[in-house]
Design a protein around this motif. Structure first.
Motif, PDB file in Angstrom:
ATOM      1  N   UNK A   1      24.118 -44.157 -77.848  1.00  0.00           N
ATOM      2  CA  UNK A   1      25.353 -44.697 -77.272  1.00  0.00           C
ATOM      3  C   UNK A   1      25.189 -44.911 -75.759  1.00  0.00           C
ATOM      4  N   UNK A   2      24.643 -43.914 -75.081  1.00  0.00           N
ATOM      5  CA  UNK A   2      24.477 -44.046 -73.636  1.00  0.00           C
ATOM      6  C   UNK A   2      23.378 -45.048 -73.283  1.00  0.00           C
ATOM      7  N   UNK A   3      22.383 -45.181 -74.130  1.00  0.00           N
ATOM      8  CA  UNK A   3      21.393 -46.239 -73.955  1.00  0.00           C
ATOM      9  C   UNK A   3      22.071 -47.602 -74.059  1.00  0.00           C
TER      10      UNK A   3
ATOM     11  N   UNK B   1      23.528 -50.623 -68.269  1.00  0.00           N
ATOM     12  CA  UNK B   1      23.390 -52.017 -67.868  1.00  0.00           C
ATOM     13  C   UNK B   1      21.962 -52.461 -67.622  1.00  0.00           C
ATOM     14  N   UNK B   2      21.038 -51.533 -67.478  1.00  0.00           N
ATOM     15  CA  UNK B   2      19.646 -51.874 -67.196  1.00  0.00           C
ATOM     16  C   UNK B   2      18.783 -52.022 -68.456  1.00  0.00           C
TER      17      UNK B   2
ATOM     18  N   UNK C   1      18.630 -56.667 -73.772  1.00  0.00           N
ATOM     19  CA  UNK C   1      19.532 -57.029 -74.871  1.00  0.00           C
ATOM     20  C   UNK C   1      18.951 -56.689 -76.241  1.00  0.00           C
ATOM     21  N   UNK C   2      17.664 -56.915 -76.456  1.00  0.00           N
ATOM     22  CA  UNK C   2      17.086 -56.646 -77.780  1.00  0.00           C
ATOM     23  C   UNK C   2      17.124 -55.152 -78.120  1.00  0.00           C
ATOM     24  N   UNK C   3      17.030 -54.312 -77.112  1.00  0.00           N
ATOM     25  CA  UNK C   3      17.132 -52.863 -77.320  1.00  0.00           C
ATOM     26  C   UNK C   3      18.566 -52.503 -77.702  1.00  0.00           C
ATOM     27  N   UNK C   4      19.520 -53.135 -77.049  1.00  0.00           N
ATOM     28  CA  UNK C   4      20.933 -52.886 -77.354  1.00  0.00           C
ATOM     29  C   UNK C   4      21.278 -53.326 -78.781  1.00  0.00           C
TER      30      UNK C   4
END
Length: 102
Positions: A30-32, A36-37, A40-43
């Motif tokens: 969740x914190x990952x 903001x850093x 997008x693919x990780x999110x």
């Protein structure tokens, strides 16, 4: 891609209080996700794992207090391992701080 429902996430977390490893994995992702850093693919990957986590209709239904969370733990642990290069100490510290507050 389904969007993460933040209120459902926090509700699910409160419902699994005491399963610290599961809570820590979920909170770390969740914190990952909220960092903001992070690319997008990780999110996208973190979101998919957290959506699976909050969905009560998964591989092993969550109605069983312990067994129902094993698949969630496996998915979250695999996601943590996959994204380990992007998980920073502050993500883990934030997760631990929230667990201590709950």
């Amino acid at each position: 891609m389904e969007k993460l429902n933040h209120s459902e996430f926090w509700s699910k977390l409160k419902g699994i209080k005491g399963f610290n490893e599961l809570m820590h994995h979920a909170l770390t992702l969740y914190f990952l996700l909220t960092d903001g850093d992070v690319p997008a693919h990780v999110k996208v990957i973190a979101t998919a794992a957290l959506v699976y986590f909050i969905n009560p209709f998964d591989l092993i239904p969550d109605v069983s207090p312990f067994v129902g969370f094993l698949d969630d733990l496996a998915v979250l642990a695999a996601t943590i391992k996959t994204l380990s290069d992007h998980i920073k100490p502050h993500h883990k510290h934030q997760a631990a701080d929230v667990i201590n507050e709950l």
